[in-house]
Scaffold this motif. Structure first.
Motif, short mmCIF file in Angstrom:
data_model
loop_
_atom_site.label_atom_id
_atom_site.label_comp_id
_atom_site.label_asym_id
_atom_site.label_seq_id
_atom_site.Cartn_x
_atom_site.Cartn_y
_atom_site.Cartn_z
N SER A 15 0.81 -1.23 0.00
CA SER A 15 0.00 0.00 0.00
C SER A 15 0.84 1.27 0.00
N SER A 16 2.12 1.19 0.33
CA SER A 16 2.96 2.38 0.37
C SER A 16 4.43 1.98 0.38
N GLY A 17 5.30 2.98 0.35
CA GLY A 17 6.74 2.77 0.57
C GLY A 17 7.38 1.74 -0.32
N ILE A 18 8.20 0.89 0.28
CA ILE A 18 8.98 -0.10 -0.46
C ILE A 18 8.06 -1.08 -1.20
N VAL A 38 16.33 4.04 5.00
CA VAL A 38 15.47 4.25 3.84
C VAL A 38 14.40 5.25 4.24
N ARG A 39 14.38 6.37 3.57
CA ARG A 39 13.37 7.38 3.90
C ARG A 39 12.10 7.12 3.10
N THR A 40 11.04 6.73 3.79
CA THR A 40 9.74 6.56 3.17
C THR A 40 8.74 7.45 3.89
N GLU A 41 7.53 7.52 3.36
CA GLU A 41 6.57 8.47 3.92
C GLU A 41 5.95 8.01 5.23
N GLU A 42 6.10 6.72 5.58
CA GLU A 42 5.36 6.24 6.74
C GLU A 42 6.19 5.54 7.81
N PHE A 63 7.24 6.19 15.58
CA PHE A 63 7.18 7.19 16.65
C PHE A 63 5.76 7.64 16.95
N GLY A 64 4.80 6.79 16.65
CA GLY A 64 3.41 7.06 17.02
C GLY A 64 2.83 8.30 16.40
N GLY A 65 3.25 8.64 15.18
CA GLY A 65 2.72 9.79 14.48
C GLY A 65 3.47 11.08 14.72
N ASP A 66 4.56 11.04 15.47
CA ASP A 66 5.35 12.23 15.76
C ASP A 66 6.25 12.54 14.56
N GLN A 67 5.81 13.48 13.73
CA GLN A 67 6.54 13.79 12.50
C GLN A 67 7.91 14.38 12.79
N ALA A 68 8.01 15.18 13.85
CA ALA A 68 9.30 15.80 14.18
C ALA A 68 10.35 14.74 14.53
N LYS A 69 9.96 13.75 15.32
CA LYS A 69 10.89 12.66 15.66
C LYS A 69 11.28 11.88 14.40
N ALA A 70 10.30 11.64 13.55
CA ALA A 70 10.58 10.91 12.31
C ALA A 70 11.56 11.67 11.43
N ALA A 93 12.45 4.39 -1.33
CA ALA A 93 11.77 3.12 -1.62
C ALA A 93 12.17 2.55 -2.97
N GLU A 94 12.33 3.42 -3.95
CA GLU A 94 12.66 2.96 -5.30
C GLU A 94 14.03 2.29 -5.36
#
Length: 252
Positions: A13-16, A179-183, A189-196, A209-210
């Motif tokens: 559904s996403s990422g890799i 690997v930097r993916t969107e999710e 980190f439980g939805g913490d975008q700053a930590k991610a 991912a590509e």
């Protein structure tokens, strides 16, 4: 006109997973895109001319539905579904997070592999690619549950290769580093975008991912006698789990 070879990608559904489905489709495979989020895999399947199956790899009944959709013959299985949940030290880690990681990264792999092995055998030239991690090779602080689960992925892969030796099925593991993916990190980190975002801060050109999908596509393109037991891939900026080159704004 020959019938295209068939591939299954879990966690598509996403990422890799999504990138892998696109890469295999571009190489001529009919790709069965499997993931829990039906709307996403349906959109992906429509984009690449594949087939969408809503599937939770931790639910054996759901996996049986995937096997029924695949049918009698299969050529490539990419066990990509996985995830990391939480980053607490062992002393304070949530056992439910650890249980969830084991369920998806190890038992989910087991469920799908068991269900699709008959079709892989019938295909006559099968390939299983399990998505591991450098976390399956080296421990690090705050990663106990995830490293334990990904070590499990590695050992299941090695065991399967031993047990299927002599059969027309290749067994590979890809172990990516950063690997930097969107999710992935956002979920961890439980939805913490700053930590991610902090995980990749200052890292010049982390893998995306590509990049990992290209590794899967390459392995799937190799001749039948050629088995890649394991492939560890990292961005150039990462020499090891604890050795990552970062640049500051003043360096750029």
């Amino acid at each position: 006109m020959s019938t295209p070879r068939t591939a299954v990608v879990t966690g598509a559904s996403s990422g890799i997973g999504a990138a892998t489905a696109r890469a295999l489709a571009a190489d001529g495979f009919h790709v069965v895109c499997a993931a829990r989020r039906r709307d996403r895999v349906e959109a992906l399947a429509a984009e690449i001319g594949g087939e969408a199956v809503a599937c939770d790899v931790t639910d054996r009944a759901s996996v049986a539905g995937l096997a029924a959709a695949v049918g009698d013959r299969l050529h490539v299985l990419v066990n990509n579904a996985g995830g990391a949940f939480g980053s607490e030290p062992v002393e304070s880690a949530d056992p439910d997070d650890w249980r969830a990681m084991y369920e998806v990264n190890v038992l989910g792999l087991l469920n799908v592999t068991q269900a699709l092995l008959p079709a892989l055998r019938a295909g006559g030239d099968g390939l299983i690619v399990n998505m591991g991690s450098t976390a399956g090779r080296v421990a690090y602080e705050g990663g106990g549950g995830y490293t334990a689960a990904k070590h499990g992925t590695q050992v299941v892969t090695e065991t399967l290769r031993l047990e299927l030796c002599g059969e027309p099925i290749r067994i590979s593991e890809i172990a990516p580093g950063m690997v930097r993916t969107e999710e992935f990190s956002v979920v961890r980190f439980g939805g913490d975008q700053a930590k991610a975002d902090a995980v990749y801060a200052g890292v010049p050109e982390p893998l995306v991912a590509e990049d990992v999908a290209e590794a899967v596509r390459w392995i799937a393109s190799l001749p039948s006698h050629y088995n890649v037991d394991e492939l560890v891939i990292r961005p150039r900026a990462q020499a090891a789990q604890h050795k990552v080159h970062r640049v500051s704004d003043s360096d750029s």
